[in-house]
Design a protein around this motif. Sequence first.
Motif, PDB file in Angstrom:
ATOM      1  N   ASN A 218     -28.511 -47.308  11.147  1.00 17.10           N
ATOM      2  CA  ASN A 218     -29.855 -46.356  10.746  1.00 17.10           C
ATOM      3  C   ASN A 218     -30.594 -45.890  11.882  1.00 17.10           C
ATOM      4  OD1 ASN A 218     -29.432 -46.165   7.924  1.00 17.10           O
ATOM      5  ND2 ASN A 218     -30.041 -48.176   7.582  1.00 17.10           N
ATOM      6  N   ILE A 219     -30.568 -46.976  12.963  1.00 17.12           N
ATOM      7  CA  ILE A 219     -31.281 -46.656  14.128  1.00 17.12           C
ATOM      8  C   ILE A 219     -30.775 -45.734  15.164  1.00 17.12           C
ATOM      9  CG2 ILE A 219     -32.486 -47.657  16.145  1.00 17.12           C
ATOM     10  CD1 ILE A 219     -33.170 -50.103  14.457  1.00 17.12           C
ATOM     11  N   ARG A 220     -29.208 -45.813  15.051  1.00 17.46           N
ATOM     12  CA  ARG A 220     -28.563 -45.234  15.980  1.00 17.46           C
ATOM     13  C   ARG A 220     -28.693 -43.618  15.874  1.00 17.46           C
ATOM     14  NH1 ARG A 220     -23.885 -42.594  15.945  1.00 17.46           N
ATOM     15  NH2 ARG A 220     -23.552 -42.870  13.779  1.00 17.46           N
ATOM     16  N   LEU A 221     -28.704 -43.449  14.314  1.00 13.31           N
ATOM     17  CA  LEU A 221     -28.634 -42.066  13.915  1.00 13.31           C
ATOM     18  C   LEU A 221     -30.013 -41.065  14.109  1.00 13.31           C
ATOM     19  CD1 LEU A 221     -27.246 -39.795  12.191  1.00 13.31           C
ATOM     20  CD2 LEU A 221     -28.736 -40.745  10.118  1.00 13.31           C
ATOM     21  N   GLU A 222     -29.977 -39.906  15.006  1.00 14.61           N
ATOM     22  CA  GLU A 222     -31.152 -39.405  15.443  1.00 14.61           C
ATOM     23  C   GLU A 222     -31.431 -38.017  14.453  1.00 14.61           C
ATOM     24  OE1 GLU A 222     -31.708 -38.382  19.436  1.00 14.61           O
ATOM     25  OE2 GLU A 222     -30.135 -40.032  20.181  1.00 14.61           O
ATOM     26  N   LYS A 281     -19.860 -49.391  16.160  1.00 18.13           N
ATOM     27  CA  LYS A 281     -21.146 -48.810  16.198  1.00 18.13           C
ATOM     28  C   LYS A 281     -21.969 -49.093  17.396  1.00 18.13           C
ATOM     29  CE  LYS A 281     -20.175 -46.108  13.092  1.00 18.13           C
ATOM     30  NZ  LYS A 281     -20.712 -46.122  11.651  1.00 18.13           N
ATOM     31  N   VAL A 282     -21.981 -50.507  17.872  1.00 22.79           N
ATOM     32  CA  VAL A 282     -22.594 -51.056  18.793  1.00 22.79           C
ATOM     33  C   VAL A 282     -22.044 -50.396  20.169  1.00 22.79           C
ATOM     34  CG1 VAL A 282     -22.768 -52.941  20.386  1.00 22.79           C
ATOM     35  CG2 VAL A 282     -23.248 -53.113  17.931  1.00 22.79           C
ATOM     36  N   VAL A 283     -20.811 -50.311  20.381  1.00 21.03           N
ATOM     37  CA  VAL A 283     -20.173 -49.524  21.679  1.00 21.03           C
ATOM     38  C   VAL A 283     -20.586 -48.106  21.486  1.00 21.03           C
ATOM     39  CG1 VAL A 283     -17.895 -48.790  22.345  1.00 21.03           C
ATOM     40  CG2 VAL A 283     -18.129 -51.053  21.671  1.00 21.03           C
ATOM     41  N   LEU A 284     -20.647 -47.287  20.354  1.00 22.78           N
ATOM     42  CA  LEU A 284     -20.939 -46.110  20.145  1.00 22.78           C
ATOM     43  C   LEU A 284     -22.364 -45.775  20.305  1.00 22.78           C
ATOM     44  CD1 LEU A 284     -20.176 -43.343  19.336  1.00 22.78           C
ATOM     45  CD2 LEU A 284     -20.842 -43.745  17.044  1.00 22.78           C
TER      46      LEU A 284
END
Length: 815
Positions: A218-222, A281-284
């Motif tokens: 959720n936080i990764r998504l901009e 998702k952490v690597v991404l």
Amino acid sequence: MEDPGGGDGGQAAGSPPGNGSCGGGGGSKGKQASPKGREMFKNQRRESEGSVDCPNLEFEYGDADEHGAELSELYSYTENPEFIINRHCFEEDFRTQVQGRGWLELEEASQKAYIMRLLDRLEVVNREQRLKVARAILYLAQGTFGECDTEADVLHWSRYNSFLLYQMGTFTAFLELLHMETDNSQACSSALRKPAISLADSTELRVLLSVMYLMVENIRLERETDPSGWRATRETFRTELTFPVRSEEPFALLLFSMITKFCSGLAPHFPMKKVLLLLWKVVLFTLGGFEVLQALKIQKRAELGLPPLAEDSIQVVRSMRAASPPSYTLDLGESQMAPQSSKQRGRRGRKQLLTKQDSLDIYNERDLFKNEEPPPEEEEEAGEGESTLDGELDLLERGPLVPPLLSQTPTTERVTFPKGLPWAPKVRDTDTLVGLPRPIHESVKTLKQHKYVSISDVQIKNEEELEKCPMSLGEEEVQETPCEILYQAMLYNLPQYMIALLKILLAAAPTSKAKTDSINILADVLPEEMPITVLQSMKLGIDVNRHKEIIVKSISAVLLLLLKHFKLNHIYQFEYVSQHLVFANCIPLILKFFNQNILSYITAKNSISVLDYPSCTVHDLPDLTAESLEAGDNNQFCWRNLFSCINLLRLLNKLTKWKHSRTMMLVVFKSAPILKRALKVKQAMLQLYVLKLLKIQTKYLGRQWRKSNMKTMSAIYQKVRHRMNDDWAYGNDIDARPWDFQAEECTLRANIEAFNSRRYDRPQDSEFAPVDNCLQSVLGQKLELPEDFYYSYELWLEREVFSQPICWEELLQSH
């Protein structure tokens, strides 16, 4: 001599007469088709009348699927009852703290205060109480769906609550709990004693990993509508995941260690799907996706003084069209004709000369698009290759090692491509004229115009200079980038990490056979009580297949991201990972994965949309029937499976590009017919990477294979980038063997070891360390002396100084 290409596109029974010189060995040269062969063609024609051609797939490749789909894949359908348990845990606690209002009605300050009270109670000793609090927090991260009316509302509040949870320190608290659970020896020993492991054995771990995954995703998504403060929160979170603050390792390394512990058999209850999804998702998030990679590449080329890139590969591929399968009417007509007399052949010679090659091309492309069953010779050789693949993959489990025809139509549909070639040509070597005809030797200028110097070339040259002149060039300045930090953390256990990922990939591959010694990747999908009805069995079967597909998706994405980022950071980091993947049999594993009906895999419908999150949380579940489960959804294809296939093809390209010994592995494992069958999928990006893999093999498959596969050769010419002095289209090296190129693999390994040793294994007292010649500086240094020295100091003075005679005359004479 046996065709090294595995009979791909070779002449089969019932081939056109008179084509023996061009159609590949072993076919019926000028012989009439046998009754058995004619019956086979009739059966294939009958089957083709009912077959449906693969339509163009409207697929856009990217870092990940849409947001809702990525969140839904976190949960198996077996876990759905836990949504209600999480809600009850939250509401039961929330009512004791807040009276008469719901979560969505609270002000932000009140919401933060409640989260703080939850986090305080995470530190209780009682395991059950701690689990209830963790479930309440998970309900918040899931979007407090009990107070939402639509799926969009659930996704919105999931993102809002995730940012709120992070700002209050939830991720750090859950990280400590995750460390505690992974080190829980009692849970590991309990799981080892059980004959069958189910969801109940990983409850605590699944709750912790679910909260952490939802926060990362959720936080990764901009989004453009995000509040201004979220951007700063996002960068803080990225920094926390990348640069370890409290621990000695990045967060990704903890997940890698969980994977290796699971594969070693010490923790069979670990929920691998959630661990792999979180790792991806952490690597991404920390290293960046494909757009970030492109920006970093442009920046790095500018820093090295290299010319800018001519194009963005992903954007070029998105503008390409997939190749359309040709019709086979002409082929079927010729294949069943009796041989003509020499006089008749002579009269028709001129006319046949014009159409012979074209009809042959159409004939030999039958296997490319429609024929699921290979011709007799190809089937035999493909079977031989499959047994070889099985043998190689058996070794992976032990440890590392150095269709029916198209229905007839009156017109011939041509393969269409965009006007002009999509790629700017490149040249690696302008010092040789090999491959250019003598009349155009003066065109070296053209080569120099398209000379392409990669970042890798510059890095290799710099590494050679550092090895030759370590004193004069001094110490290399290494930037502490997120990629560099991750590589340093992974370096010493990297072989084990790669082997573990490939073991799980092998267990999740649909072509893998069940074996007693293989790892169990279904621990986090199997219920405590096995199904007793047909409907329950069908539902669990769909869930298991979906579970495996998600695992393949996450592993393929992780490996591709790591290779691309390491290659950009330093070529020898990329080569180090690549070599260990090759040593762990990654190449035959990927080929075995594609040795199936790829079109069926891509269009598989292993999903139940009404059970997907967030739909299942806001809608009443309808009564499921066997018919509704069989029907599946209405999607044209499965996004995750097509994404996985493209990732695996890109991974195979990365491993084999410019590596002759690895290219020969593709030839030895009979990859050509396997790869050609994948071209039935009408998706431009997938076809491009298949054609790239076929292109690098053509010189080893020989002229006969090229003659028999002219449509494929034409597609390679029009879709794959041109290397001007590459002899792929006419070179012949069919006698080459894999061991002919082992020297270059050994040289590469020596260079990698030298790089790792020079950069990461430098001792402090190196022979190249500077020497301090200043007397005052040396005497002024503080030396750490052992404690017992102070007790025996006077004795040392008496023995080493006072009792030793000093001859002053000799001392003066020496000076």
